[in-house]
Design a protein around this motif. Sequence first.
Motif, mmCIF file in Angstrom:
data_model
loop_
_atom_site.group_PDB
_atom_site.id
_atom_site.type_symbol
_atom_site.label_atom_id
_atom_site.label_comp_id
_atom_site.label_asym_id
_atom_site.label_seq_id
_atom_site.Cartn_x
_atom_site.Cartn_y
_atom_site.Cartn_z
ATOM 1 N N LEU A 239 -8.135 -22.441 -1.025
ATOM 2 C CA LEU A 239 -7.126 -21.340 -1.242
ATOM 3 C C LEU A 239 -6.092 -21.753 -2.384
ATOM 4 N N GLY A 240 -5.567 -22.980 -2.161
ATOM 5 C CA GLY A 240 -4.448 -23.343 -3.163
ATOM 6 C C GLY A 240 -5.164 -23.253 -4.632
ATOM 7 N N GLY A 241 -6.496 -23.637 -4.768
ATOM 8 C CA GLY A 241 -6.960 -23.725 -6.130
ATOM 9 C C GLY A 241 -6.921 -22.104 -6.561
ATOM 10 N N TYR A 242 -7.450 -21.226 -5.782
ATOM 11 C CA TYR A 242 -7.520 -20.078 -6.090
ATOM 12 C C TYR A 242 -6.214 -19.584 -6.443
ATOM 13 N N VAL A 243 -5.208 -19.914 -5.687
ATOM 14 C CA VAL A 243 -3.885 -19.503 -6.204
ATOM 15 C C VAL A 243 -3.453 -19.869 -7.460
ATOM 16 N N ALA A 244 -3.671 -21.134 -7.599
ATOM 17 C CA ALA A 244 -3.242 -21.798 -8.776
ATOM 18 C C ALA A 244 -3.884 -21.322 -10.027
ATOM 19 N N LEU B 287 -3.227 -32.933 -11.090
ATOM 20 C CA LEU B 287 -3.764 -31.869 -12.182
ATOM 21 C C LEU B 287 -2.450 -31.328 -12.721
ATOM 22 N N PHE B 288 -1.319 -30.826 -11.740
ATOM 23 C CA PHE B 288 -0.303 -30.447 -12.289
ATOM 24 C C PHE B 288 0.291 -31.428 -13.163
ATOM 25 N N TRP C 164 -2.487 -17.392 -10.067
ATOM 26 C CA TRP C 164 -1.036 -17.222 -10.686
ATOM 27 C C TRP C 164 -0.548 -18.632 -11.443
ATOM 28 N N SER C 165 -0.282 -19.632 -10.640
ATOM 29 C CA SER C 165 0.112 -20.950 -11.160
ATOM 30 C C SER C 165 0.437 -22.035 -10.022
ATOM 31 N N TYR C 166 0.455 -23.179 -10.644
ATOM 32 C CA TYR C 166 0.658 -24.228 -9.829
ATOM 33 C C TYR C 166 2.017 -24.053 -8.822
#
Length: 174
Positions: free
Chosen positions: A130-135, A6-7, A138-140
């Motif tokens: 959790l990483g999806g929430y952070v991305a 996705l990034f 905030w951001s990738y």
Amino acid sequence: VKFFPLFFKDTVGLSPTHVQIIYVLVPIVMASCSGVATFLAKKYGGRVPVTILLECAGVSCLYAMVMFQNYLDRHPWLLVPVYVVRTALMNCPYPLQESILMDFVAKEKRARWKSLESIAAFGWCGSAALGGYVADRWSYSTTFFLTAIIQSLGILVFALLLPLVPRQEAAASG
């Protein structure tokens, strides 16, 4: 780490075809690096030091991707090789790690240890959520930075094996 496709598509602007080409290259480079890792471990440093060296180099690539994000996002021809090398370096020591596990776990208990990998895979899914929430929040780049920190801590824990695992494997008796 689950968010790289996705990034590459959303942030870097690569087409889905280009993203898939990256994911064709990764296992090829990873397999090559795995052979090099095995050679280095046998010839020079032992399994634990070589694993630490390769993973430190891989994490350094991830830190570089975060620190030089603005530049690399605009120059995919530099970003993609850094990503491919990072992924290969982080994953190529797996056979070395498995061989350490097999050397130190009794044959009758290996199945138990291997079953822990399925639990780790479940944890991987939780970390993706959790990483999806952070991305999203905030951001990738923030996700990648937190991943690099966690991987760095993992390397430090793995380094505790340095005094426990012999640098040279015992010769096989035949």
